[in-house]
Design a protein around this motif. Structure first.
Motif, PDB file in Angstrom:
ATOM      1  N   SER A  30       0.830  -1.192   0.000  1.00  0.00           N
ATOM      2  CA  SER A  30       0.000   0.000   0.000  1.00  0.00           C
ATOM      3  C   SER A  30       0.870   1.250   0.000  1.00  0.00           C
ATOM      4  CB  SER A  30      -0.935  -0.031   1.217  1.00  0.00           C
ATOM      5  OG  SER A  30      -1.963   0.905   1.064  1.00  0.00           O
ATOM      6  N   ASN A  31       0.262   2.399   0.316  1.00  0.00           N
ATOM      7  CA  ASN A  31       0.977   3.670   0.350  1.00  0.00           C
ATOM      8  C   ASN A  31       0.558   4.448   1.596  1.00  0.00           C
ATOM      9  OD1 ASN A  31      -1.550   4.954  -0.285  1.00  0.00           O
ATOM     10  ND2 ASN A  31      -1.173   4.547  -2.456  1.00  0.00           N
ATOM     11  N   ASP A  32       1.189   5.598   1.815  1.00  0.00           N
ATOM     12  CA  ASP A  32       0.941   6.340   3.052  1.00  0.00           C
ATOM     13  C   ASP A  32      -0.525   6.754   3.198  1.00  0.00           C
ATOM     14  OD1 ASP A  32       3.567   6.102   3.790  1.00  0.00           O
ATOM     15  OD2 ASP A  32       4.162   8.104   3.106  1.00  0.00           O
ATOM     16  N   ASP A  34      -3.156   5.239   2.063  1.00  0.00           N
ATOM     17  CA  ASP A  34      -3.995   4.093   2.421  1.00  0.00           C
ATOM     18  C   ASP A  34      -3.696   3.614   3.830  1.00  0.00           C
ATOM     19  OD1 ASP A  34      -5.989   2.063   1.666  1.00  0.00           O
ATOM     20  OD2 ASP A  34      -4.294   0.695   1.956  1.00  0.00           O
ATOM     21  N   ALA A 174      -2.648  -3.563  -5.117  1.00  0.00           N
ATOM     22  CA  ALA A 174      -1.420  -2.850  -5.463  1.00  0.00           C
ATOM     23  C   ALA A 174      -1.111  -3.035  -6.946  1.00  0.00           C
ATOM     24  CB  ALA A 174      -0.259  -3.365  -4.622  1.00  0.00           C
ATOM     25  N   GLY A 209      -4.172   7.147  -4.445  1.00  0.00           N
ATOM     26  CA  GLY A 209      -2.847   7.190  -5.059  1.00  0.00           C
ATOM     27  C   GLY A 209      -2.731   6.126  -6.126  1.00  0.00           C
ATOM     28  N   ASP A 210      -1.736   5.247  -5.983  1.00  0.00           N
ATOM     29  CA  ASP A 210      -1.519   4.220  -7.015  1.00  0.00           C
ATOM     30  C   ASP A 210      -2.175   2.887  -6.670  1.00  0.00           C
ATOM     31  OD1 ASP A 210       0.145   3.516  -4.931  1.00  0.00           O
ATOM     32  OD2 ASP A 210       1.887   3.078  -6.186  1.00  0.00           O
TER      33      ASP A 210
END
Length: 224
Positions: A30-32, A34, A174, A209-210
């Motif tokens: 994941s990312n920050d 999320d 992801a 985000g992504d």
């Protein structure tokens, strides 16, 4: 089981369904942004459950990170972070794991081999004898747990889904592949009540985000 908690399963996987790779390093799916969303979900539940292998491999703290969310819980007369819960068949858990040492909140350990686990973990957690997921949920309900967040891993997600004991599924995808047959999947093979003839209800699709969040609602099992 009318007294059981409302169960939210939370997971992140690669496009090809893996929640980890086979290296010694934790795979960040994941990312920050999320991670912050997950923290918000944590702050809104009464307990967080992970399997024993997740404790051994990832050593998670399972605490609400945001001070603002902690303060909001305390203002509502709640502990700053939810109760921690795990289920283990062997009791092979270190009392020095972050699950036990981080955060002044209740920790519950469910196991069938009660005497062994009570001896090794009784000083750092409440150990409860239970050899069935239904008994675990019933006991949590009796303890006042109304909302339970399940954060993994493969065994826990599989057991909740095959038993029809999940109410929501938050699945983050992801944008990459893992492709390693020795790595851990989101779920193991099993007899899932939600199949091609009984689809889950997709209630939200959100780009973060992504990554993308898919939120599903699952009907409760008929005997629940």
């Amino acid at each position: 089981m009318p007294n059981r908690p409302y169960v939210v399963l939370s997971a992140a996987s690669s496009i090809d369904g893996y929640i980890d790779d086979a290296t010694d390093q934790r795979l960040l799916l994941s990312n920050d942004a999320d991670f912050d969303r997950v923290d918000d979900v944590r702050a809104r539940v009464d307990a967080i459950l992970v399997g024993a292998n997740t404790i051994r491999v990832d050593n998670p703290r399972l605490l609400v990170r945001s001070q603002e969310r902690r303060d909001r819980r305390v203002a509502a007369s709640l502990p700053f972070s939810p109760t921690k819960v795990t289920i283990t068949s062997t009791g092979d858990l270190s009392p020095t794991a972050n699950f036990f040492t981080e955060g002044d909140v209740d920790k519950l350990v469910y196991i069938s081999a009660f005497e062994k686990t009570a001896a090794s973990l009784g000083e750092v957690a409440t150990v409860i004898e239970a050899n069935d997921l239904h008994l675990v949920l019933r006991d949590l309900g009796n303890r006042g747990i109304e909302r339970l967040m399940v954060e993994g891993g493969t065994t826990m997600h599989t057991q909740f889904l095959t038993a029809g004991l999940a109410d929501e599924l938050h699945l983050v995808i992801a944008p990459f592949f893992v492709g390693d047959p020795t790595a851990a999947h989101f779920v193991a093979p099993g007899n899932f009540p939600h199949n091609s003839a009984h689809r889950m209800d997709l209630t939200e699709v959100r780009q973060i985000g992504d990554v993308v969040l898919l939120r599903y609602l699952l009907e409760r099992a008929a005997d629940d």
